[in-house]
Design a protein around this motif. Structure first.
Motif, PDB file in Angstrom:
ATOM      1  N   CYS A 203      42.086  52.009  29.325  1.00  0.00           N
ATOM      2  CA  CYS A 203      40.658  51.442  30.237  1.00  0.00           C
ATOM      3  C   CYS A 203      40.945  50.239  30.836  1.00  0.00           C
ATOM      4  CB  CYS A 203      39.470  51.477  29.424  1.00  0.00           C
ATOM      5  SG  CYS A 203      39.613  50.537  27.884  1.00  0.00           S
ATOM      6  N   THR A 204      40.365  50.107  31.981  1.00  0.00           N
ATOM      7  CA  THR A 204      40.306  49.112  32.949  1.00  0.00           C
ATOM      8  C   THR A 204      39.190  48.838  33.841  1.00  0.00           C
ATOM      9  OG1 THR A 204      41.640  47.547  34.585  1.00  0.00           O
ATOM     10  CG2 THR A 204      41.533  50.115  34.838  1.00  0.00           C
ATOM     11  N   ALA A 205      39.004  47.611  34.107  1.00  0.00           N
ATOM     12  CA  ALA A 205      37.541  47.239  34.788  1.00  0.00           C
ATOM     13  C   ALA A 205      37.915  47.279  35.963  1.00  0.00           C
ATOM     14  CB  ALA A 205      37.148  45.826  34.368  1.00  0.00           C
ATOM     15  N   THR A 206      37.056  47.763  36.910  1.00  0.00           N
ATOM     16  CA  THR A 206      37.227  47.720  38.453  1.00  0.00           C
ATOM     17  C   THR A 206      36.079  47.261  39.074  1.00  0.00           C
ATOM     18  OG1 THR A 206      36.409  50.111  38.696  1.00  0.00           O
ATOM     19  CG2 THR A 206      38.837  49.644  38.553  1.00  0.00           C
ATOM     20  N   ASN A 207      35.972  46.824  40.456  1.00  0.00           N
ATOM     21  CA  ASN A 207      34.785  46.329  41.182  1.00  0.00           C
ATOM     22  C   ASN A 207      33.654  47.408  41.005  1.00  0.00           C
ATOM     23  OD1 ASN A 207      35.312  43.605  41.722  1.00  0.00           O
ATOM     24  ND2 ASN A 207      36.791  44.259  43.093  1.00  0.00           N
ATOM     25  N   GLY A 208      34.128  48.595  41.503  1.00  0.00           N
ATOM     26  CA  GLY A 208      33.078  49.831  41.704  1.00  0.00           C
ATOM     27  C   GLY A 208      33.766  51.090  41.365  1.00  0.00           C
ATOM     28  N   GLN A 209      33.412  52.216  41.840  1.00  0.00           N
ATOM     29  CA  GLN A 209      33.831  53.646  41.899  1.00  0.00           C
ATOM     30  C   GLN A 209      34.333  54.058  43.084  1.00  0.00           C
ATOM     31  OE1 GLN A 209      31.789  56.138  38.934  1.00  0.00           O
ATOM     32  NE2 GLN A 209      31.093  54.523  37.856  1.00  0.00           N
ATOM     33  N   THR A 210      34.739  53.012  43.987  1.00  0.00           N
ATOM     34  CA  THR A 210      35.242  53.707  45.346  1.00  0.00           C
ATOM     35  C   THR A 210      36.577  54.563  44.898  1.00  0.00           C
ATOM     36  OG1 THR A 210      36.541  51.840  45.757  1.00  0.00           O
ATOM     37  CG2 THR A 210      34.179  51.517  46.494  1.00  0.00           C
TER      38      THR A 210
ATOM     39  N   SER B 155      33.307  55.132  32.676  1.00  0.00           N
ATOM     40  CA  SER B 155      32.227  54.942  31.635  1.00  0.00           C
ATOM     41  C   SER B 155      30.984  54.842  32.355  1.00  0.00           C
ATOM     42  CB  SER B 155      32.486  53.793  30.807  1.00  0.00           C
ATOM     43  OG  SER B 155      31.438  53.514  30.003  1.00  0.00           O
ATOM     44  N   GLY B 156      29.859  55.417  31.773  1.00  0.00           N
ATOM     45  CA  GLY B 156      28.428  55.150  32.414  1.00  0.00           C
ATOM     46  C   GLY B 156      27.996  53.787  32.070  1.00  0.00           C
ATOM     47  N   ASP B 157      28.462  52.969  31.413  1.00  0.00           N
ATOM     48  CA  ASP B 157      28.141  51.737  30.921  1.00  0.00           C
ATOM     49  C   ASP B 157      29.166  50.662  31.493  1.00  0.00           C
ATOM     50  OD1 ASP B 157      25.740  52.464  29.814  1.00  0.00           O
ATOM     51  OD2 ASP B 157      26.719  52.798  27.713  1.00  0.00           O
ATOM     52  N   GLY B 158      29.022  49.662  32.378  1.00  0.00           N
ATOM     53  CA  GLY B 158      29.693  48.799  32.555  1.00  0.00           C
ATOM     54  C   GLY B 158      29.576  47.356  32.110  1.00  0.00           C
ATOM     55  N   VAL B 159      30.313  46.478  32.594  1.00  0.00           N
ATOM     56  CA  VAL B 159      30.356  45.030  31.845  1.00  0.00           C
ATOM     57  C   VAL B 159      29.869  44.089  33.136  1.00  0.00           C
ATOM     58  CG1 VAL B 159      31.749  43.353  30.742  1.00  0.00           C
ATOM     59  CG2 VAL B 159      32.291  45.678  30.469  1.00  0.00           C
ATOM     60  N   CYS B 160      29.071  43.127  32.575  1.00  0.00           N
ATOM     61  CA  CYS B 160      28.359  42.266  33.553  1.00  0.00           C
ATOM     62  C   CYS B 160      29.163  40.844  33.732  1.00  0.00           C
ATOM     63  CB  CYS B 160      26.928  41.932  33.204  1.00  0.00           C
ATOM     64  SG  CYS B 160      25.682  43.263  33.398  1.00  0.00           S
ATOM     65  N   TRP B 161      29.322  40.349  34.724  1.00  0.00           N
ATOM     66  CA  TRP B 161      29.917  39.159  35.066  1.00  0.00           C
ATOM     67  C   TRP B 161      29.136  38.379  36.121  1.00  0.00           C
ATOM     68  CZ3 TRP B 161      32.907  38.053  39.658  1.00  0.00           C
ATOM     69  CH2 TRP B 161      33.125  39.041  40.569  1.00  0.00           C
ATOM     70  N   ARG B 162      29.491  36.849  36.050  1.00  0.00           N
ATOM     71  CA  ARG B 162      28.709  36.108  36.938  1.00  0.00           C
ATOM     72  C   ARG B 162      29.622  35.596  38.141  1.00  0.00           C
ATOM     73  NH1 ARG B 162      23.999  33.973  37.020  1.00  0.00           N
ATOM     74  NH2 ARG B 162      23.470  34.726  34.881  1.00  0.00           N
ATOM     75  N   ASN B 163      29.238  35.620  39.176  1.00  0.00           N
ATOM     76  CA  ASN B 163      30.341  34.992  40.342  1.00  0.00           C
ATOM     77  C   ASN B 163      30.237  33.611  40.385  1.00  0.00           C
ATOM     78  OD1 ASN B 163      31.453  34.152  42.744  1.00  0.00           O
ATOM     79  ND2 ASN B 163      31.228  36.354  43.470  1.00  0.00           N
ATOM     80  N   LYS B 164      31.141  32.536  40.237  1.00  0.00           N
ATOM     81  CA  LYS B 164      30.989  31.406  39.918  1.00  0.00           C
ATOM     82  C   LYS B 164      30.538  30.703  41.389  1.00  0.00           C
ATOM     83  CE  LYS B 164      34.083  30.098  36.225  1.00  0.00           C
ATOM     84  NZ  LYS B 164      35.429  29.410  35.792  1.00  0.00           N
TER      85      LYS B 164
ATOM     86  N   ASP C 295      28.679  32.050  43.899  1.00  0.00           N
ATOM     87  CA  ASP C 295      27.139  32.024  44.237  1.00  0.00           C
ATOM     88  C   ASP C 295      26.095  32.341  43.241  1.00  0.00           C
ATOM     89  OD1 ASP C 295      27.785  34.821  43.928  1.00  0.00           O
ATOM     90  OD2 ASP C 295      27.809  35.304  45.875  1.00  0.00           O
ATOM     91  N   GLY C 296      26.526  32.604  42.077  1.00  0.00           N
ATOM     92  CA  GLY C 296      25.901  32.579  40.962  1.00  0.00           C
ATOM     93  C   GLY C 296      25.313  34.112  40.580  1.00  0.00           C
ATOM     94  N   SER C 297      25.737  35.009  41.732  1.00  0.00           N
ATOM     95  CA  SER C 297      25.297  36.312  41.568  1.00  0.00           C
ATOM     96  C   SER C 297      25.900  36.969  40.258  1.00  0.00           C
ATOM     97  CB  SER C 297      25.512  37.063  42.711  1.00  0.00           C
ATOM     98  OG  SER C 297      26.840  36.914  43.057  1.00  0.00           O
ATOM     99  N   VAL C 298      25.206  37.927  39.652  1.00  0.00           N
ATOM    100  CA  VAL C 298      25.529  38.875  38.564  1.00  0.00           C
ATOM    101  C   VAL C 298      26.049  40.085  38.949  1.00  0.00           C
ATOM    102  CG1 VAL C 298      24.878  39.824  36.199  1.00  0.00           C
ATOM    103  CG2 VAL C 298      24.170  37.548  36.864  1.00  0.00           C
ATOM    104  N   LYS C 299      27.127  40.800  38.764  1.00  0.00           N
ATOM    105  CA  LYS C 299      27.848  41.710  39.010  1.00  0.00           C
ATOM    106  C   LYS C 299      28.133  42.674  37.930  1.00  0.00           C
ATOM    107  CE  LYS C 299      29.478  39.979  43.340  1.00  0.00           C
ATOM    108  NZ  LYS C 299      30.555  39.917  44.447  1.00  0.00           N
ATOM    109  N   THR C 300      28.346  43.973  37.995  1.00  0.00           N
ATOM    110  CA  THR C 300      28.764  44.763  37.104  1.00  0.00           C
ATOM    111  C   THR C 300      29.997  45.443  37.102  1.00  0.00           C
ATOM    112  OG1 THR C 300      26.442  45.305  36.518  1.00  0.00           O
ATOM    113  CG2 THR C 300      28.003  46.899  35.645  1.00  0.00           C
ATOM    114  N   ALA C 301      30.859  45.120  36.313  1.00  0.00           N
ATOM    115  CA  ALA C 301      32.176  45.749  36.683  1.00  0.00           C
ATOM    116  C   ALA C 301      32.292  47.250  36.177  1.00  0.00           C
ATOM    117  CB  ALA C 301      33.302  45.014  35.932  1.00  0.00           C
ATOM    118  N   GLN C 302      32.773  48.123  36.799  1.00  0.00           N
ATOM    119  CA  GLN C 302      32.685  49.531  36.404  1.00  0.00           C
ATOM    120  C   GLN C 302      34.210  49.763  35.396  1.00  0.00           C
ATOM    121  OE1 GLN C 302      30.120  51.663  36.918  1.00  0.00           O
ATOM    122  NE2 GLN C 302      29.516  49.780  37.760  1.00  0.00           N
TER     123      GLN C 302
END
Length: 392
Positions: free
Chosen positions: A183-190, A151-160, A162-169
């Motif tokens: 469908c399933t969420a992954t860290n990236g598109q590697t 999907s071109g649009d991912g889902v944001c999540w916050r790392n507890k 360090d507080g950084s915001v990441k986007t799951a693909q």
């Protein structure tokens, strides 16, 4: 035959402006013969583009019908319905015409074969995108093919931590016959993310398709080519393990993977909107939230097939025709081999001997070597039970 009113009007307007028939045909994606017939009918009825705008689609359809259709006892085919039937595997236009003939009541007349073939062809040429998608869906055989994409649009999540915001693909797959979506969420598109997504998809489907279609994504395809794309070695190994044929569609031919593009849209419309209203702190939380929404999506009634859902079609018509899953789930960091147990209840790997449980002397066991966690597992091939594990 339901004509697209705006197409007919535009064809006549362009002709009035001095545009050639061939140019009109190219612009409107309609055959020249069809354009000429519209122009002839409009001339016979003294109609201009401006006149036609005041008429209903039904009136225009009546004007453009061949004369032979004006007889009261002629039963006209439902060409759109028959086009869908004609797109089914092993179905020919001749078979569809015979079905139509059989449906004509006694005392009524059918249209002749030439008219039927011509109008069915015209229906196909002027079919709406929705009708084309239904025909495409109808053309697949159960268990034969799935399509995958991100999907071109991912889902944001916050790392507890360090507080950084990441986007799951979001990896998306679809069984082409039933339309069952995964469908399933992954860290990236590697490459590893892609292969993890495909692995989870096959286990969600509880089986493997004959073919897996994808676009020319660089993690899985080394060199895109119209006729012979070069797959990445890791993806080729994956296909050897699960035994589907990996097929990268021709570059620029988005219609070749229209079903997975529609599945992505379904995810974005039916699942992503719900996810965006929530806060997540891990990929696992996102996937836990996806699961019930995915079940709801797959069990919802299909507009084009009342009384049916993606899940019901999968369960009743496709599930049992998928290839069985291998006993051991694929891992990019693992290698699986078969080894015979020696009389001393040991298996030899290279220069090292490993003990296995008693009772398997002379039998073949599966050996899974995981280089990531540095562990060897010995597995009973009859049921997939892990007999013992040891660290490398």
């Amino acid at each position: 035959m339901k004509y697209k009113t705006e197409i007919v009007i535009e064809a006549i307007r362009l002709k009035e402006a001095g545009v050639t028939t061939s140019a009109i045909s190219k612009k409107l994606l309609a055959p020249s013969s069809t354009i000429n017939e519209w122009l002839k009918k409009a001339k016979q009825n003294n109609l201009t583009a401006e006149n036609l705008r005041s008429l209903s689609e039904q009136d225009i359809e009546e004007i453009l019908r061949p004369r032979s259709w004006s007889r009261q006892n002629v039963i006209l085919p439902d060409y759109e319905d028959l086009l869908v039937k004609a797109s089914a595997p092993k179905m020919t236009v001749q078979n569809v015409y015979l079905q139509y003939l059989a449906s004509v009541p006694e005392g009524c007349e059918p249209v002749n074969k030439a008219t039927f073939y011509r109008e069915l062809k015209r229906t196909k040429e002027l079919a709406s995108k929705e009708l084309q998608d239904v025909c495409l869906l109808n053309s697949f055989t159960p268990g034969h093919m799935c399509m995958i994409d991100y999907s071109g649009d991912g889902v944001c999540w916050r790392n507890k931590n360090d507080g950084s915001v990441k986007t799951a693909q979001i990896f998306v797959g679809v069984l082409c016959y039933s339309g069952l979506i995964f469908c399933t969420a992954t860290n990236g598109q590697t490459r590893e993310d892609w292969l993890t997504g495909i692995t989870k998809m096959f286990h969600y489907f509880d089986g493997v398709t004959d073919e897996t279609w994808l676009d020319n994504s660089t993690p899985l395809v080394k060199n895109a080519d119209k006729y012979d794309p070069d797959l990445a070695p890791e993806f080729s190994n994956f296909c050897d393990y699960y035994n589907p044929l990996g097929y990268a569609v021709e570059p620029g031919k988005s219609r070749h993977k229209a079903l997975v593009e529609n599945a992505v849209k379904q995810f974005q419309d039916r699942i992503l909107n719900h996810l965006n209203k929530r806060s997540f702190f891990s990929i696992e939380e996102i996937n836990s939230a996806i699961e019930p929404l995915l079940v709801q999506l797959n069990k919802s009634e299909l507009i084009e097939r009342p009384g049916s859902s993606r899940f019901s079609r999968y369960k009743e018509e496709e599930r049992n025709l998928l290839r069985p899953l291998p006993l051991i789930e694929y891992s990019a960091h693992s290698k699986v081999m078969s080894r015979k147990v020696h009389p001393n209840n040991q298996i030899r790997l290279g220069n090292v001997r490993y003990n296995v449980p008693w009772g398997y002397v002379g039998k073949e066991l599966l050996v899974k070597v995981d280089t990531q966690i540095k562990e060897i597992s010995f597995i009973d091939p009859s049921d997939g039970e892990i007999l013992t594990t040891t660290k490398i």
